[in-house]
Design a protein around this motif. Structure first.
Motif, PDB file in Angstrom:
ATOM      1  N   ARG A  17      24.664  -2.961  -1.633  1.00 45.86           N
ATOM      2  CA  ARG A  17      24.552  -2.778  -0.185  1.00 45.86           C
ATOM      3  C   ARG A  17      24.135  -1.350   0.134  1.00 45.86           C
ATOM      4  NH1 ARG A  17      28.504  -1.731   3.938  1.00 45.86           N
ATOM      5  NH2 ARG A  17      28.140  -2.931   5.839  1.00 45.86           N
ATOM      6  N   ILE A  94      19.764 -14.699   3.754  1.00 46.68           N
ATOM      7  CA  ILE A  94      21.213 -14.725   3.929  1.00 46.68           C
ATOM      8  C   ILE A  94      21.768 -15.934   3.196  1.00 46.68           C
ATOM      9  CG2 ILE A  94      23.080 -14.964   5.601  1.00 46.68           C
ATOM     10  CD1 ILE A  94      21.331 -13.561   7.624  1.00 46.68           C
ATOM     11  N   TYR A 180      28.501  -2.649  10.847  1.00 47.48           N
ATOM     12  CA  TYR A 180      27.988  -2.473   9.476  1.00 47.48           C
ATOM     13  C   TYR A 180      28.741  -1.347   8.761  1.00 47.48           C
ATOM     14  CZ  TYR A 180      24.570  -1.938   5.696  1.00 47.48           C
ATOM     15  OH  TYR A 180      23.965  -1.865   4.471  1.00 47.48           O
ATOM     16  N   GLN A 186      26.822  -7.868   7.746  1.00 50.08           N
ATOM     17  CA  GLN A 186      25.897  -7.702   6.635  1.00 50.08           C
ATOM     18  C   GLN A 186      24.613  -6.995   7.045  1.00 50.08           C
ATOM     19  OE1 GLN A 186      25.347 -11.775   5.278  1.00 50.08           O
ATOM     20  NE2 GLN A 186      26.889 -11.523   3.691  1.00 50.08           N
ATOM     21  N   HIS A 187      24.411  -6.782   8.342  1.00 50.85           N
ATOM     22  CA  HIS A 187      23.164  -6.206   8.834  1.00 50.85           C
ATOM     23  C   HIS A 187      23.471  -5.011   9.712  1.00 50.85           C
ATOM     24  CE1 HIS A 187      23.300 -10.642   8.811  1.00 50.85           C
ATOM     25  NE2 HIS A 187      22.173 -10.557   8.129  1.00 50.85           N
ATOM     26  N   ARG A 193      19.235  -9.917  11.359  1.00 48.07           N
ATOM     27  CA  ARG A 193      19.981 -11.167  11.538  1.00 48.07           C
ATOM     28  C   ARG A 193      19.094 -12.250  12.134  1.00 48.07           C
ATOM     29  NH1 ARG A 193      26.052 -11.664  14.058  1.00 48.07           N
ATOM     30  NH2 ARG A 193      26.286 -13.922  13.766  1.00 48.07           N
ATOM     31  N   ARG A 198      18.918 -10.005   4.762  1.00 46.31           N
ATOM     32  CA  ARG A 198      19.716  -8.786   4.697  1.00 46.31           C
ATOM     33  C   ARG A 198      19.108  -7.838   3.677  1.00 46.31           C
ATOM     34  NH1 ARG A 198      23.769  -8.531   0.577  1.00 46.31           N
ATOM     35  NH2 ARG A 198      23.783 -10.368  -0.779  1.00 46.31           N
TER      36      ARG A 198
END
Length: 356
Positions: A17, A94, A180, A186-187, A193, A198
């Motif tokens: 990430r 995603i 985030y 996740q975005h 989104r 992502r």
């Protein structure tokens, strides 16, 4: 405070990430490129309006076409936008799939086209809306429409509602970034989104696959003329994209400096630093054409050929017209009718005589 800092660090640095700093930095990369190119085109258009004026008039459309080609190339080749690939990031659909697809595999068609539209079309429409609001504000200030007209009431209502709409839009992005940072989303951007993807960091396998793809494209055999032409086009596009990527890494500071220097917030400081005496009248005009436009009497408007009413000068050239004539011409053509210099409505200057 120490526990909160540790929580933020763990939330933003986990696994593949990207951190919030990487995500926001890649967003601002393309935002720094457009103002610099816009200023370059403006300088060219002002130096030679006849030859380069169309570049300034259609700058947004030309830029969005180039941006479309650039983003399409990188989405197809690297599963990422130009700025995301610059920061070694890629897009994945995603889902809970543990096995991430390689960057060379590309995005599914649905996510690919949604990503392309959101990367190119949304900034274009947002820029057009901001220009519309700016022009309506200028027209509200300089307009010759009666205050009670239905059109004036409509765009005044629109101008009153726009700040709240823009605040909601920007607040949506801010809340998404906060979620985030705290690991609740996740975005970092609502656009990701909406596209159904992502961001993740490139892995060693991704880098090897990209290198193999590049080497394979350069060393592949091309038995037919059609294949040779296709290969040459791919190489040209790849060379342009690579030169942009490598060149931008060197010039990103210069582009950001240009963005700061020519931003609206610094215009007053720039004017005080670069203030010069009033330039002499233009000497490169076509005297035959200018003499045909300019009346013999100084009190006559060059456009309507009548005695000037509400005399107004254009600060870009110094020539004087009727206010209505100058307003209508500049609004329609964005240039001085005598010199052809790029001119906007705020360049109209009201003249006051001692008698008035």
């Amino acid at each position: 405070m120490a526990e909160l800092g540790a929580h933020l660090t763990a939330a933003s640095a986990g696994g593949d990430r990207p951190s919030i700093f990487e995500a926001v930095a890649q967003d601002s990369l393309m935002a720094a490129l457009k103002p610099a190119l816009q200023h370059l085109v403006k300088v060219l258009a002002e130096s030679n309006p006849g030859r380069y004026g169309f570049l300034w008039h259609w700058f947004d459309e030309i830029y969005v076409l180039l941006d479309l080609l650039l983003q399409q190339h990188y989405l197809s080749r690297c599963s990422a936008s130009f700025s995301e690939n610059f920061y070694s990031l890629k897009r994945i659909p995603i889902g809970d799939c543990r096995q991430q697809p390689l960057a060379t595999a590309g995005l599914p068609k649905r996510q690919h086209w949604k990503s392309l539209l959101l990367l190119v079309l949304v900034p274009y429409l947002k820029g057009k809306l901001e220009k519309l609001v700016s022009s309506l504000r200028e027209e509200d200030e300089y307009s010759i429409h009666p205050p009670s007209s239905s059109w004036k009431r409509f765009y005044r209502a629109f101008l009153g509602a726009y700040p709240f709409v823009n605040m909601t839009w920007e607040g949506w992005f801010l809340v998404q970034q906060l979620c985030y940072i705290l690991g609740k989303a996740q975005h970092h951007s609502p656009m990701l989104r909406l596209a159904g993807v992502r961001l993740v960091r490139l892995t060693a396998e991704d880098i090897q696959a990209l290198e193999k793809k590049l080497v394979g494209a350069t060393s592949s055999q091309t038995p037919s003329i059609k294949t040779q032409v296709q290969s040459a086009v791919r190489k040209a596009l790849g060379g342009i994209a690579f030169s942009l990527s490598s060149g931008l890494s060197v010039s990103v500071f210069f582009l950001q400096f240009l963005d700061w220097w020519y931003s609206s917030e610094n215009q007053e400081a720039i004017k005080s630093l670069t203030a010069l005496p009033t330039p002499p009248p233009p000497v490169h005009l076509d005297h035959g054409a200018s003499s045909a436009l300019l009346p013999k009497l100084k009190t006559v408007c060059p456009l309507c050929r009548k005695i000037r009413v509400n005399a107004t000068a254009l600060s870009t050239s110094g020539f004087v017209f009727c206010y209505r004539c100058a307003y209508s011409y500049v609004k329609a053509h964005q240039r001085c009718p005598i010199t052809g210099y790029a001119t906007e409505l705020q360049h109209l200057v009201k003249l006051y005589s001692p008698e008035s």
